[in-house]
Scaffold this active site. Structure first.
Site, PDB file in Angstrom:
ATOM      1  N   CYS A  79       0.220   5.433   1.396  1.00  0.00           N
ATOM      2  CA  CYS A  79      -0.687   6.301   2.148  1.00  0.00           C
ATOM      3  C   CYS A  79      -0.156   7.719   2.007  1.00  0.00           C
ATOM      4  O   CYS A  79       0.995   7.989   2.361  1.00  0.00           O
ATOM      5  CB  CYS A  79      -0.751   5.885   3.615  1.00  0.00           C
ATOM      6  SG  CYS A  79      -1.920   6.870   4.580  1.00  0.00           S
ATOM      7  N   ARG A 131       0.827  -1.197   0.000  1.00  0.00           N
ATOM      8  CA  ARG A 131       0.000   0.000   0.000  1.00  0.00           C
ATOM      9  C   ARG A 131       0.862   1.248   0.000  1.00  0.00           C
ATOM     10  O   ARG A 131       2.057   1.210   0.310  1.00  0.00           O
ATOM     11  CB  ARG A 131      -0.944   0.028   1.197  1.00  0.00           C
ATOM     12  CG  ARG A 131      -0.264   0.364   2.518  1.00  0.00           C
ATOM     13  CD  ARG A 131      -1.248   0.409   3.663  1.00  0.00           C
ATOM     14  NE  ARG A 131      -0.729   1.226   4.751  1.00  0.00           N
ATOM     15  CZ  ARG A 131      -1.282   1.310   5.939  1.00  0.00           C
ATOM     16  NH1 ARG A 131      -2.378   0.636   6.208  1.00  0.00           N
ATOM     17  NH2 ARG A 131      -0.759   2.067   6.873  1.00  0.00           N
TER      18      ARG A 131
END
Length: 128
Positions: A106, A104
């Site tokens: 962010c 991921r």
């Protein structure tokens, strides 16, 4: 390669011209999901944890419509209005990926409306 839009029954109405999900072969991508319920009402105003939960439930619905699950996600991009909400988002996020969490990113970003605190776009590989 052609693909097909994924439009789960009861999914929040898109805020612009896009499909909530799109499938091409085994790859399923979601649009950036916001904390909207099926009527388009914001869930969790002022609460990044509650918004994260709604966003991930919206992603779950798209993946299930495509024949997959949250375990099929290989990558998420998380957008936070304010990085001060990182811990609240991360606590809820971790509960959806208790083992083998996907890759991921962010980042802090201005979201489409000021009341939105969290947006997540997912990529999944579903072999069916």
């Amino acid at each position: 390669m052609a693909g097909q839009p994924i439009l789960p029954k009861g999914s929040p109405p898109p805020l612009a011209p896009y499909s909530p999900g799109f499938r091409s072969g085994g790859l399923v991508c979601t649009a950036g999901m916001l904390a909207l319920d099926t009527s388009g009402t914001l869930i969790g105003e002022g609460d990044a944890g509650a918004q994260t939960r709604q966003v991930l439930e919206n992603i779950r619905e798209i993946l299930e419509e495509a024949g997959g699950s949250m375990q099929d996600i290989v990558y998420n991009t998380i957008y936070l209005k304010d990085l001060a909400d990182y811990a609240a988002m991360n606590e809820v996020y971790a509960s959806y990926f208790p083992e083998n969490p996907p890759a991921r990113a962010c980042v802090q970003a201005g979201l489409v409306r000021p009341e939105f605190l969290v947006e997540i776009a997912a990529m999944a590989v579903i072999d069916n």
